[in-house]
Design a protein around this motif. Sequence first.
Motif, PDB file in Angstrom:
ATOM      1  N   ALA A 286       1.010  -1.253   0.126  1.00  0.00           N
ATOM      2  CA  ALA A 286      -0.177   0.026  -0.214  1.00  0.00           C
ATOM      3  C   ALA A 286       0.846   1.079   0.008  1.00  0.00           C
ATOM      4  CB  ALA A 286      -0.654   0.134   1.508  1.00  0.00           C
ATOM      5  N   LEU A 287       1.670   1.673   0.865  1.00  0.00           N
ATOM      6  CA  LEU A 287       3.134   2.097   1.234  1.00  0.00           C
ATOM      7  C   LEU A 287       3.826   2.131  -0.217  1.00  0.00           C
ATOM      8  CD1 LEU A 287       4.448   4.623   2.210  1.00  0.00           C
ATOM      9  CD2 LEU A 287       6.115   2.839   3.017  1.00  0.00           C
ATOM     10  N   LEU A 288       3.613   1.464  -1.479  1.00  0.00           N
ATOM     11  CA  LEU A 288       4.255   1.276  -2.683  1.00  0.00           C
ATOM     12  C   LEU A 288       3.327   1.771  -4.034  1.00  0.00           C
ATOM     13  CD1 LEU A 288       6.766   0.954  -4.262  1.00  0.00           C
ATOM     14  CD2 LEU A 288       6.317  -1.216  -4.430  1.00  0.00           C
ATOM     15  N   VAL A 289       2.142   1.684  -3.555  1.00  0.00           N
ATOM     16  CA  VAL A 289       1.110   2.307  -4.545  1.00  0.00           C
ATOM     17  C   VAL A 289       1.327   3.687  -4.020  1.00  0.00           C
ATOM     18  CG1 VAL A 289      -1.002   2.517  -5.364  1.00  0.00           C
ATOM     19  CG2 VAL A 289      -0.003   0.068  -4.896  1.00  0.00           C
ATOM     20  N   ALA A 290       1.134   3.760  -3.125  1.00  0.00           N
ATOM     21  CA  ALA A 290       0.664   5.504  -2.341  1.00  0.00           C
ATOM     22  C   ALA A 290       2.277   6.143  -3.336  1.00  0.00           C
ATOM     23  CB  ALA A 290       0.670   5.497  -0.937  1.00  0.00           C
ATOM     24  N   ALA A 291       3.344   5.464  -3.042  1.00  0.00           N
ATOM     25  CA  ALA A 291       4.758   5.760  -3.929  1.00  0.00           C
ATOM     26  C   ALA A 291       4.067   6.514  -5.498  1.00  0.00           C
ATOM     27  CB  ALA A 291       5.660   5.533  -3.533  1.00  0.00           C
ATOM     28  N   HIS A 292       3.695   5.320  -5.754  1.00  0.00           N
ATOM     29  CA  HIS A 292       3.734   5.397  -6.977  1.00  0.00           C
ATOM     30  C   HIS A 292       2.972   7.023  -7.378  1.00  0.00           C
ATOM     31  CE1 HIS A 292       5.757   1.429  -8.135  1.00  0.00           C
ATOM     32  NE2 HIS A 292       6.428   2.333  -8.240  1.00  0.00           N
ATOM     33  N   GLU A 293       2.132   6.769  -6.934  1.00  0.00           N
ATOM     34  CA  GLU A 293       0.269   7.813  -6.650  1.00  0.00           C
ATOM     35  C   GLU A 293       1.158   9.644  -6.870  1.00  0.00           C
ATOM     36  OE1 GLU A 293      -2.373   7.421  -7.872  1.00  0.00           O
ATOM     37  OE2 GLU A 293      -3.219   5.761  -7.093  1.00  0.00           O
ATOM     38  N   ARG A 294       2.201   9.473  -5.683  1.00  0.00           N
ATOM     39  CA  ARG A 294       3.704  10.590  -6.115  1.00  0.00           C
ATOM     40  C   ARG A 294       4.276  10.801  -7.197  1.00  0.00           C
ATOM     41  NH1 ARG A 294       8.650  11.804  -3.817  1.00  0.00           N
ATOM     42  NH2 ARG A 294       9.177  14.039  -3.492  1.00  0.00           N
ATOM     43  N   ALA A 295       4.435   9.796  -8.228  1.00  0.00           N
ATOM     44  CA  ALA A 295       5.320   9.819  -8.580  1.00  0.00           C
ATOM     45  C   ALA A 295       4.434  10.554  -9.894  1.00  0.00           C
ATOM     46  CB  ALA A 295       6.045   8.340  -9.339  1.00  0.00           C
ATOM     47  N   PHE A 296       3.586  10.144  -9.970  1.00  0.00           N
ATOM     48  CA  PHE A 296       3.178  10.796 -11.482  1.00  0.00           C
ATOM     49  C   PHE A 296       2.087  11.993 -11.325  1.00  0.00           C
ATOM     50  CE2 PHE A 296       2.760   5.910 -13.101  1.00  0.00           C
ATOM     51  CZ  PHE A 296       4.059   6.161 -13.432  1.00  0.00           C
ATOM     52  N   ASP A 297       2.138  12.279 -10.255  1.00  0.00           N
ATOM     53  CA  ASP A 297       1.685  13.845  -9.826  1.00  0.00           C
ATOM     54  C   ASP A 297       3.020  14.375 -10.185  1.00  0.00           C
ATOM     55  OD1 ASP A 297      -1.187  13.173  -8.781  1.00  0.00           O
ATOM     56  OD2 ASP A 297      -0.107  13.397  -6.557  1.00  0.00           O
ATOM     57  N   LEU A 298       3.992  14.325  -9.464  1.00  0.00           N
ATOM     58  CA  LEU A 298       5.369  14.932 -10.464  1.00  0.00           C
ATOM     59  C   LEU A 298       5.655  14.812 -11.801  1.00  0.00           C
ATOM     60  CD1 LEU A 298       7.707  13.504  -7.261  1.00  0.00           C
ATOM     61  CD2 LEU A 298       7.150  16.182  -7.697  1.00  0.00           C
TER      62      LEU A 298
END
Length: 433
Positions: A286-298
Amino acid sequence: MATLAPSKLRNERGPQAARKRATRLDRILGIGARMMNELGPGGVRLGLIAEELGCSRNALYYYVRDRRDLVALCYQQTCDLVAAAIAESQDRDPAEGIVQIVDTLLGRHADGQPFAVISDAAMLADSDRVRIEAQVAANAAALARLVEGGIASGDFHRCDADLCAQMILGMVYWAILWNKWIMPAQEVPPEIYRKAAETISDIVLRGITMPGGAAFRCPDGLPQRVAALVGTTAGQGRSGAAPGLLETASLLFNRYGPESVSLDQIAAHIGLTKGAIYHHFADKQALLVAAHERAFDLQHGFVDLADAEPVSDRERMLCVFYSNCLAHATDAPPVALHPGLHALPVSILERASQSAKRMRRMHARALREPLMRPTDAAIVELTAGAFFWLQTWRSQRDDLSPEGIAAEMASIVATGLMATSRSSQRPSRDPEN
């Protein structure tokens, strides 16, 4: 190819038996590599490999001790393949050598012989990890020497050969992961890999700018705007995570691989308890998924920054690439897209596709400009591989700032390696020419 321990060979002897063992091991490593690329090393299941081979799980133990041993053998195979491809290019013209290396590696996937993308060496036993990391570094150094040879001969512009070598290998690995990720329900057509090889070599050697065109110039204030965007998204993603948690997790995932990093390590690095992480996330996935969400926000933010610059679309493409390189070189990077993409939610693939579409539209507009060299639209996905593994080798370049790394990498994509007087001569893919 990695060798089997003597205890594994005691029941079969002679050349025919050795060939039989080697063939079986090749099949095991091929299946294991495919699983590792799609699901990550943690997604490998020996039982599924045995089922695909049509043998018992116990029979598989004749070749591999456990999952970690299989990962080490797959990584060793990749190191050997890359080393062989580079060695076979040594007697060629440097530009032809780069073409041959990229063609050889992606040609294996085109021919249905997958090899594992190395991303989680830290999960291995210490002896295996040290060996694999040394061989990865040796391969990058050997490729850098090929680039240095082109600079010395006058065929190539002066550039940072080490960075260039890392970019080439990163794009080759990324071509393997990306093309399978966007075609999860089918085999990737061989021509896709072959076209990707051609596109990678073309960009590395010639860049996106017409010969004699202007090199990359970073717009005033762009590094500060990128830093501000990275700082804004850190800890403020869709999950509402604790400040600094997503950026710290992304940094460790990028340096060591998601499989190698535990929640305990992330908590210790940021000064939290593991319980504090569980307050925001049910588990590491779940943490990894949230990190990917941040990556695509960036990523979408980087495109927005480029769109706001009063420059051409060709220059905007370079600004997006520069911004990504810069962000990935910092201590608060976006999480990289590692092997294991198939284990991510479909929503992540949808965001990746949205980002690619935005960049392809920018590329289509740029093609109407006189200084934009005709290039395949797939560059918008393939060049991403140049920076996705940046944190794994970032510590080797303490002599360069994040801004220096990003500027050097963007310059290579802008004009390519070929000196202007040589840029109209396309290296032959025919060894007889």
